[in-house]
Design a protein around this motif. Structure first.
Motif, PDB file in Angstrom:
ATOM      1  N   PRO A  39       8.439 -12.926  -3.047  1.00  7.92           N
ATOM      2  CA  PRO A  39       7.204 -13.615  -3.438  1.00  7.92           C
ATOM      3  C   PRO A  39       6.294 -12.741  -4.296  1.00  7.92           C
ATOM      4  CG  PRO A  39       7.641 -13.858  -1.084  1.00  7.92           C
ATOM      5  CD  PRO A  39       8.568 -12.806  -1.599  1.00  7.92           C
ATOM      6  N   SER A  40       5.394 -13.375  -4.986  1.00 10.87           N
ATOM      7  CA  SER A  40       4.445 -12.660  -5.831  1.00 10.87           C
ATOM      8  C   SER A  40       3.705 -11.617  -5.007  1.00 10.87           C
ATOM      9  CB  SER A  40       3.460 -13.649  -6.453  1.00 10.87           C
ATOM     10  OG  SER A  40       2.591 -12.974  -7.333  1.00 10.87           O
ATOM     11  N   HIS A  41       3.653 -10.404  -5.531  1.00  6.41           N
ATOM     12  CA  HIS A  41       3.019  -9.313  -4.810  1.00  6.41           C
ATOM     13  C   HIS A  41       2.479  -8.299  -5.810  1.00  6.41           C
ATOM     14  CE1 HIS A  41       7.110  -7.943  -5.640  1.00  6.41           C
ATOM     15  NE2 HIS A  41       6.638  -6.697  -5.597  1.00  6.41           N
ATOM     16  N   SER A  42       1.644  -7.421  -5.334  1.00  8.31           N
ATOM     17  CA  SER A  42       1.142  -6.316  -6.147  1.00  8.31           C
ATOM     18  C   SER A  42       1.161  -5.057  -5.290  1.00  8.31           C
ATOM     19  CB  SER A  42      -0.275  -6.604  -6.655  1.00  8.31           C
ATOM     20  OG  SER A  42      -1.178  -6.672  -5.566  1.00  8.31           O
ATOM     21  N   HIS A  43       0.840  -3.924  -5.916  1.00 11.94           N
ATOM     22  CA  HIS A  43       0.814  -2.679  -5.165  1.00 11.94           C
ATOM     23  C   HIS A  43      -0.103  -1.691  -5.856  1.00 11.94           C
ATOM     24  CE1 HIS A  43       4.030  -2.379  -8.141  1.00 11.94           C
ATOM     25  NE2 HIS A  43       4.766  -3.192  -7.426  1.00 11.94           N
ATOM     26  N   LEU A  63       9.249   4.234  -6.965  1.00 10.97           N
ATOM     27  CA  LEU A  63       7.833   3.981  -6.704  1.00 10.97           C
ATOM     28  C   LEU A  63       7.084   5.312  -6.663  1.00 10.97           C
ATOM     29  CD1 LEU A  63       8.366   1.540  -3.669  1.00 10.97           C
ATOM     30  CD2 LEU A  63       8.560   1.018  -6.120  1.00 10.97           C
ATOM     31  N   PHE A  64       5.906   5.343  -7.298  1.00  9.89           N
ATOM     32  CA  PHE A  64       5.155   6.600  -7.311  1.00  9.89           C
ATOM     33  C   PHE A  64       3.720   6.353  -7.748  1.00  9.89           C
ATOM     34  CE2 PHE A  64       7.164   5.854 -11.329  1.00  9.89           C
ATOM     35  CZ  PHE A  64       6.213   6.170 -12.273  1.00  9.89           C
ATOM     36  N   GLN A  65       2.857   7.266  -7.372  1.00  6.14           N
ATOM     37  CA  GLN A  65       1.479   7.284  -7.839  1.00  6.14           C
ATOM     38  C   GLN A  65       1.381   8.172  -9.076  1.00  6.14           C
ATOM     39  OE1 GLN A  65      -1.183   5.729  -7.166  1.00  6.14           O
ATOM     40  NE2 GLN A  65      -1.162   4.977  -5.043  1.00  6.14           N
ATOM     41  N   PRO A  66       0.547   7.811 -10.063  1.00  8.67           N
ATOM     42  CA  PRO A  66       0.421   8.648 -11.266  1.00  8.67           C
ATOM     43  C   PRO A  66       0.069  10.096 -10.959  1.00  8.67           C
ATOM     44  CG  PRO A  66      -0.639   6.544 -11.615  1.00  8.67           C
ATOM     45  CD  PRO A  66      -0.252   6.585 -10.160  1.00  8.67           C
ATOM     46  N   GLU A  67      -0.689  10.321  -9.867  1.00  6.44           N
ATOM     47  CA  GLU A  67      -1.093  11.687  -9.534  1.00  6.44           C
ATOM     48  C   GLU A  67       0.102  12.593  -9.260  1.00  6.44           C
ATOM     49  OE1 GLU A  67      -3.004   9.098  -6.932  1.00  6.44           O
ATOM     50  OE2 GLU A  67      -3.045   8.649  -9.085  1.00  6.44           O
ATOM     51  N   LEU A  68       1.239  12.001  -8.909  1.00  9.58           N
ATOM     52  CA  LEU A  68       2.417  12.807  -8.591  1.00  9.58           C
ATOM     53  C   LEU A  68       2.792  13.715  -9.745  1.00  9.58           C
ATOM     54  CD1 LEU A  68       4.816  13.181  -6.489  1.00  9.58           C
ATOM     55  CD2 LEU A  68       6.065  11.578  -7.943  1.00  9.58           C
ATOM     56  N   LEU A  69       2.608  13.235 -10.991  1.00  9.64           N
ATOM     57  CA  LEU A  69       3.060  13.981 -12.166  1.00  9.64           C
ATOM     58  C   LEU A  69       1.960  14.288 -13.162  1.00  9.64           C
ATOM     59  CD1 LEU A  69       6.396  12.084 -12.958  1.00  9.64           C
ATOM     60  CD2 LEU A  69       6.152  14.282 -11.835  1.00  9.64           C
ATOM     61  N   ARG A  70       0.733  13.990 -12.817  1.00  9.36           N
ATOM     62  CA  ARG A  70      -0.323  14.134 -13.818  1.00  9.36           C
ATOM     63  C   ARG A  70      -0.401  15.560 -14.372  1.00  9.36           C
ATOM     64  NH1 ARG A  70      -4.010  10.552 -14.652  1.00  9.36           N
ATOM     65  NH2 ARG A  70      -3.907   9.701 -12.555  1.00  9.36           N
ATOM     66  N   ARG A  71      -0.318  16.542 -13.509  1.00  6.29           N
ATOM     67  CA  ARG A  71      -0.421  17.936 -13.959  1.00  6.29           C
ATOM     68  C   ARG A  71       0.737  18.304 -14.880  1.00  6.29           C
ATOM     69  NH1 ARG A  71      -0.961  22.316  -9.353  1.00  6.29           N
ATOM     70  NH2 ARG A  71      -2.856  21.079  -9.037  1.00  6.29           N
ATOM     71  N   PRO A 113       0.014  -0.652 -11.445  1.00  2.00           N
ATOM     72  CA  PRO A 113      -0.696  -0.958 -10.199  1.00  2.00           C
ATOM     73  C   PRO A 113      -1.531  -2.229 -10.340  1.00  2.00           C
ATOM     74  CG  PRO A 113      -0.894   1.371 -10.729  1.00  2.00           C
ATOM     75  CD  PRO A 113      -0.261   0.715 -11.922  1.00  2.00           C
ATOM     76  N   GLU A 114      -1.559  -3.011  -9.282  1.00  2.00           N
ATOM     77  CA  GLU A 114      -2.355  -4.240  -9.147  1.00  2.00           C
ATOM     78  C   GLU A 114      -1.841  -5.404  -9.989  1.00  2.00           C
ATOM     79  OE1 GLU A 114      -4.074  -3.840  -6.665  1.00  2.00           O
ATOM     80  OE2 GLU A 114      -4.289  -1.667  -6.673  1.00  2.00           O
ATOM     81  N   GLU A 115      -0.705  -5.269 -10.635  1.00  4.23           N
ATOM     82  CA  GLU A 115      -0.129  -6.388 -11.391  1.00  4.23           C
ATOM     83  C   GLU A 115       0.760  -7.222 -10.466  1.00  4.23           C
ATOM     84  OE1 GLU A 115      -0.343  -7.638 -14.378  1.00  4.23           O
ATOM     85  OE2 GLU A 115      -1.563  -6.119 -15.422  1.00  4.23           O
ATOM     86  N   GLU A 116       0.550  -8.534 -10.476  1.00  4.85           N
ATOM     87  CA  GLU A 116       1.366  -9.423  -9.656  1.00  4.85           C
ATOM     88  C   GLU A 116       2.724  -9.657 -10.316  1.00  4.85           C
ATOM     89  OE1 GLU A 116      -0.579 -13.056  -8.650  1.00  4.85           O
ATOM     90  OE2 GLU A 116      -2.564 -12.109  -8.640  1.00  4.85           O
ATOM     91  N   HIS A 117       3.757  -9.731  -9.490  1.00  3.15           N
ATOM     92  CA  HIS A 117       5.081 -10.040 -10.043  1.00  3.15           C
ATOM     93  C   HIS A 117       6.027 -10.469  -8.933  1.00  3.15           C
ATOM     94  CE1 HIS A 117       7.297  -6.166  -8.984  1.00  3.15           C
ATOM     95  NE2 HIS A 117       6.057  -5.928  -8.602  1.00  3.15           N
ATOM     96  N   PRO A 118       6.701 -11.626  -9.087  1.00  8.01           N
ATOM     97  CA  PRO A 118       7.752 -12.059  -8.161  1.00  8.01           C
ATOM     98  C   PRO A 118       9.135 -11.909  -8.790  1.00  8.01           C
ATOM     99  CG  PRO A 118       6.871 -13.958  -9.281  1.00  8.01           C
ATOM    100  CD  PRO A 118       6.190 -12.741  -9.888  1.00  8.01           C
ATOM    101  N   TYR A 119      10.177 -11.918  -7.942  1.00  8.41           N
ATOM    102  CA  TYR A 119      11.565 -11.935  -8.376  1.00  8.41           C
ATOM    103  C   TYR A 119      12.266 -13.151  -7.774  1.00  8.41           C
ATOM    104  CZ  TYR A 119      11.489  -6.941  -9.770  1.00  8.41           C
ATOM    105  OH  TYR A 119      11.229  -5.724 -10.370  1.00  8.41           O
ATOM    106  N   ASP A 170       0.827  -1.201   0.000  1.00  9.50           N
ATOM    107  CA  ASP A 170       0.000   0.000   0.000  1.00  9.50           C
ATOM    108  C   ASP A 170       0.863   1.254   0.000  1.00  9.50           C
ATOM    109  OD1 ASP A 170      -1.514   2.149   2.017  1.00  9.50           O
ATOM    110  OD2 ASP A 170      -2.827   1.195   0.539  1.00  9.50           O
ATOM    111  N   SER A 171       0.410   2.262  -0.739  1.00  7.37           N
ATOM    112  CA  SER A 171       1.153   3.533  -0.836  1.00  7.37           C
ATOM    113  C   SER A 171       1.437   4.135   0.524  1.00  7.37           C
ATOM    114  CB  SER A 171       0.359   4.540  -1.670  1.00  7.37           C
ATOM    115  OG  SER A 171       0.240   4.131  -2.998  1.00  7.37           O
ATOM    116  N   GLY A 172       0.476   4.034   1.426  1.00  9.86           N
ATOM    117  CA  GLY A 172       0.634   4.644   2.735  1.00  9.86           C
ATOM    118  C   GLY A 172       1.815   4.112   3.514  1.00  9.86           C
ATOM    119  N   LYS A 173       2.233   2.880   3.216  1.00  9.72           N
ATOM    120  CA  LYS A 173       3.346   2.266   3.926  1.00  9.72           C
ATOM    121  C   LYS A 173       4.675   2.470   3.226  1.00  9.72           C
ATOM    122  CE  LYS A 173       4.933  -2.149   5.842  1.00  9.72           C
ATOM    123  NZ  LYS A 173       4.609  -3.596   6.036  1.00  9.72           N
ATOM    124  N   PHE A 174       4.660   2.523   1.896  1.00  8.47           N
ATOM    125  CA  PHE A 174       5.905   2.504   1.146  1.00  8.47           C
ATOM    126  C   PHE A 174       6.304   3.867   0.567  1.00  8.47           C
ATOM    127  CE2 PHE A 174       4.732  -1.912   1.264  1.00  8.47           C
ATOM    128  CZ  PHE A 174       5.940  -2.562   1.433  1.00  8.47           C
TER     129      PHE A 174
END
Length: 305
Positions: free
Chosen positions: A31-35, A89-97, A69-75, A5-9
């Protein structure tokens, strides 16, 4: 499966961004994860495996992944040549403007890295392998981006956004080259050497060695040295040292920094070595050069030869 979750990372709700390198341990599995945020992952060194969008990738140096976002992927890391991954790591809203004005520019809209910002209904490709000379520029851009974010000096949020956009533009150009020149070999020896010379001009203060830059270019030291002299007209060491001394002359003329500080600013930790190198190339010691410059005594402004 873990969901991040964005709030944690990410840094905070009003600055949805995070960047740092990550070094894998031998045999380590993520392990496989998403965000709920976008992850730009750059493989700076090493080898391993990455599963993304139904495909297994044998990752190697120069691989870039843009993970939606929401895509699973492991390494998975191997037991040798351990991967070092730079994560942005970033949210699209960071640069949308900032990116909206590019929506009508075909070359940018076509670039798959901008799809999550500008085209909600279109999925983007998500993987690119950079050529050796492109890796040099990529790592430089990431270094400055991560350093600014880590140090958090005055104005770092604005500068972080600017550097992130610069990174996107660079990657868009790499993507454009692949799409419009698919049959052309872009990583010619000459182009590699020209890019490494530009890298040296920008990063003269880094502890660059012949072994490091030849490895960056995927060449033997002998092969790199021969090609560098052929295309630049000087040896790698001559070019690096001339670049450093040229900047040192400017600092001595234009600032009141101590000689030791000037030496460190241009990449020399050993003051006596700096003094010797400076006098051999300029004909004056650093202190003599400064005195001559500040008293309007004529000192040649031509590059050292």
């Amino acid at each position: 499966m873990t969901r991040m979750d964005s709030g944690k990372f990410l840094e905070s709700r009003d600055f949805l961004f995070y960047a740092a390198p990550y070094r894998f341990n031998s045999g380590e599995i993520v392990p496989s994860h998403s965000h709920d945020f976008i992850e730009l992952a750059y493989i700076a060194q090493g080898q391993g495996e990455h599963y993304y969008k139904g495909e297994y990738y044998n990752i190697a140096e120069g691989d870039v992944f843009m993970i939606e976002p929401e895509e699973e992927h492991p390494y998975r890391a191997g037991n040798a040549h351990l991967p070092v991954v730079y994560n942005v790591l970033f949210q699209p809203e960071l640069l949308r403007r900032e990116l909206e004005p590019l929506a009508d520019v075909a070359s940018f809209v076509d670039f798959f890295y901008l799809e999550p910002f500008l085209r909600k209904t279109v999925r983007f490709q998500g993987h690119l392998r950079l050529k050796p000379y492109e890796q040099i520029e990529m790592e430089s851009l990431l270094h400055h981006l991560i350093l600014d974010f880590k140090e958090k000096k005055l104005g770092y949020r604005i500068l972080t956004k600017t550097r992130l956009i610069e990174l996107f533009i660079f990657l868009s150009r790499c993507h454009h080259d692949r799409k419009h020149s698919p049959l052309q070999e872009l990583s010619s020896d000459e182009k590699v050497i020209l890019h490494i010379s530009e890298f040296i001009r920008k990063h003269y203060a880094q502890p660059l060695t012949l072994a490091q830059v030849s490895e960056m270019c995927r060449m033997s030291q002998t092969g790199f040295s021969t090609k560098f002299k052929q295309y630049i007209g000087k040896t790698f060491t001559e070019f690096r040292n001339e670049t450093r001394i040229r900047v040192a002359k400017q600092l001595l003329e234009q600032s009141d920094r101590k000689i030791m500080e000037v030496a460190q600013d241009v990449g020399y930790e050993d003051l006596s070595f700096f003094n010797k190198m400076f006098k051999n190339m300029v004909g004056f010691s650093p202190s003599q050069y400064r005195n001559a410059a500040t008293t309007d005594t004529h000192v040649s402004n031509s590059p050292p030869s």
